[in-house]
Scaffold this motif. Structure first.
Motif, PDB file in Angstrom:
ATOM      1  N   PHE A  13       0.843  -1.160  -0.069  1.00 46.12           N
ATOM      2  CA  PHE A  13      -0.067  -0.134   0.025  1.00 46.12           C
ATOM      3  C   PHE A  13       0.825   1.305  -0.063  1.00 46.12           C
ATOM      4  O   PHE A  13       0.410   2.261  -0.645  1.00 46.12           O
ATOM      5  N   LYS A  14       1.914   1.151   0.697  1.00 47.31           N
ATOM      6  CA  LYS A  14       2.995   2.302   0.800  1.00 47.31           C
ATOM      7  C   LYS A  14       3.519   2.777  -0.740  1.00 47.31           C
ATOM      8  O   LYS A  14       3.519   3.550  -1.177  1.00 47.31           O
ATOM      9  N   GLN A  15       3.833   1.689  -1.202  1.00 46.68           N
ATOM     10  CA  GLN A  15       4.418   1.587  -2.752  1.00 46.68           C
ATOM     11  C   GLN A  15       3.149   2.207  -3.682  1.00 46.68           C
ATOM     12  O   GLN A  15       3.463   2.910  -4.378  1.00 46.68           O
ATOM     13  N   LEU A  16       2.028   1.619  -3.619  1.00 44.66           N
ATOM     14  CA  LEU A  16       0.883   2.039  -4.425  1.00 44.66           C
ATOM     15  C   LEU A  16       0.735   3.435  -4.240  1.00 44.66           C
ATOM     16  O   LEU A  16       0.626   4.404  -5.387  1.00 44.66           O
ATOM     17  N   ILE A  17       0.653   4.005  -2.863  1.00 48.48           N
ATOM     18  CA  ILE A  17       0.336   5.520  -2.748  1.00 48.48           C
ATOM     19  C   ILE A  17       1.508   6.290  -3.513  1.00 48.48           C
ATOM     20  O   ILE A  17       1.339   7.430  -3.993  1.00 48.48           O
ATOM     21  N   LEU A  18       2.727   5.866  -3.116  1.00 46.81           N
ATOM     22  CA  LEU A  18       3.855   6.481  -3.690  1.00 46.81           C
ATOM     23  C   LEU A  18       3.669   6.667  -5.059  1.00 46.81           C
ATOM     24  O   LEU A  18       4.046   7.426  -5.854  1.00 46.81           O
ATOM     25  N   ALA A  19       3.425   5.472  -5.771  1.00 41.41           N
ATOM     26  CA  ALA A  19       3.414   5.466  -7.163  1.00 41.41           C
ATOM     27  C   ALA A  19       2.280   6.611  -7.877  1.00 41.41           C
ATOM     28  O   ALA A  19       2.226   7.279  -8.721  1.00 41.41           O
ATOM     29  N   VAL A  20       1.007   6.630  -7.068  1.00 42.39           N
ATOM     30  CA  VAL A  20      -0.180   7.279  -7.475  1.00 42.39           C
ATOM     31  C   VAL A  20       0.299   8.861  -7.403  1.00 42.39           C
ATOM     32  O   VAL A  20       0.130   9.766  -8.083  1.00 42.39           O
ATOM     33  N   VAL A  21       1.024   9.016  -6.241  1.00 42.55           N
ATOM     34  CA  VAL A  21       1.474  10.433  -5.901  1.00 42.55           C
ATOM     35  C   VAL A  21       2.511  10.958  -7.116  1.00 42.55           C
ATOM     36  O   VAL A  21       2.216  11.847  -7.697  1.00 42.55           O
ATOM     37  N   ALA A  22       3.237  10.292  -7.443  1.00 41.03           N
ATOM     38  CA  ALA A  22       4.648  10.366  -8.386  1.00 41.03           C
ATOM     39  C   ALA A  22       3.799  10.489  -9.851  1.00 41.03           C
ATOM     40  O   ALA A  22       4.225  11.410 -10.542  1.00 41.03           O
ATOM     41  N   VAL A  23       2.827  10.035 -10.196  1.00 42.66           N
ATOM     42  CA  VAL A  23       2.062  10.098 -11.464  1.00 42.66           C
ATOM     43  C   VAL A  23       1.418  11.461 -11.402  1.00 42.66           C
ATOM     44  O   VAL A  23       1.549  12.125 -12.281  1.00 42.66           O
ATOM     45  N   PHE A  24       0.853  11.705 -10.288  1.00 44.72           N
ATOM     46  CA  PHE A  24       0.002  13.219 -10.241  1.00 44.72           C
ATOM     47  C   PHE A  24       1.132  14.156 -10.100  1.00 44.72           C
ATOM     48  O   PHE A  24       0.899  15.254 -11.080  1.00 44.72           O
ATOM     49  N   VAL A  25       2.195  14.092  -9.734  1.00 41.00           N
ATOM     50  CA  VAL A  25       3.147  15.081  -9.603  1.00 41.00           C
ATOM     51  C   VAL A  25       3.645  15.424 -10.918  1.00 41.00           C
ATOM     52  O   VAL A  25       3.947  16.641 -11.517  1.00 41.00           O
ATOM     53  N   LEU A  26       4.184  14.052 -11.581  1.00 42.15           N
ATOM     54  CA  LEU A  26       4.670  14.142 -12.987  1.00 42.15           C
ATOM     55  C   LEU A  26       3.713  14.847 -14.036  1.00 42.15           C
ATOM     56  O   LEU A  26       3.936  15.539 -14.947  1.00 42.15           O
ATOM     57  N   THR A  27       2.628  14.323 -13.866  1.00 44.85           N
ATOM     58  CA  THR A  27       1.568  15.058 -14.878  1.00 44.85           C
ATOM     59  C   THR A  27       1.327  16.402 -14.377  1.00 44.85           C
ATOM     60  O   THR A  27       1.265  17.270 -15.409  1.00 44.85           O
TER      61      THR A  27
END
Length: 187
Positions: A13-27
């Motif tokens: 869940f930590k990795q999933l949340i980090l991946a989602v946040v990274a996608v939003f930040v990059l977008t």
């Protein structure tokens, strides 16, 4: 550890949340970069260029951060000065991006030249539509003694004799010498 247990773990869940946040930040960063590089929401208004000389049109386009692209012109328009703009694309008043090419059609220096057809020994009735179809006008008609009534014997333009194959500007007035139907008298 089984796959099902891994999917339920805190690490996943930590990795999933980090991946989602990274996608939003990059977008978000990409969208901001695109806004800046494409001047999103910033437009230039295309000026009215019809009837203006090429030099004036170039100055106006440069003032509006637009680029001029001259297209070849085919037909002379006597309503506009020589080498002036007779058409533009996009049209005046349209909103376009900075450095957009504006395509201009220029008025040539005069009518294009047309080949004079061979009309000798043709009747005036045949010669008139041929000349008019090519864009010429019928000028002065002169009749001389010749047995062939209304037959074209000679052609001239502005007092100079012309022959088949000569090039004259479109809309030129061609004077014709025609036979009057009487036998030449011999003295």
């Amino acid at each position: 550890m089984s796959l099902l247990n891994f999917l339920k773990s805190k690490t996943f869940f930590k990795q999933l949340i980090l991946a989602v946040v990274a996608v939003f930040v990059l977008t978000f960063i990409m969208l901001q970069w695109l806004k800046v590089t494409t001047n999103h929401g910033e437009f230039e208004t295309v000026p009215e260029l019809k009837g203006k000389s090429i030099e004036v049109a170039e100055l106006e386009l440069n003032e509006n951060n637009l680029v001029m692209e001259v297209l070849d012109s085919s037909n002379y328009n006597p309503d506009y000065p020589k080498f002036s703009v007779i058409d533009q694309d996009p049209i005046a008043g349209e909103k376009v991006k900075e450095n957009r090419k504006i395509y201009l059609t220029l008025n040539p220096s005069g009518y294009r030249k047309v080949l004079v057809p061979d009309l000798k020994e043709r009747t005036f009735r045949q010669a008139k539509p041929t000349l008019e179809a090519l864009g010429f006008e019928i000028g002065k008609l002169t009749y001389v003694d010749n047995i062939a009534k209304d037959m074209v014997l000679d052609m001239s333009f502005e007092g100079e004799k012309i022959k088949p194959g000569d090039m004259l500007p479109k809309t030129s007035k061609i004077d014709l010498v025609l036979g009057n139907g009487t036998r030449p008298t011999s003295e």
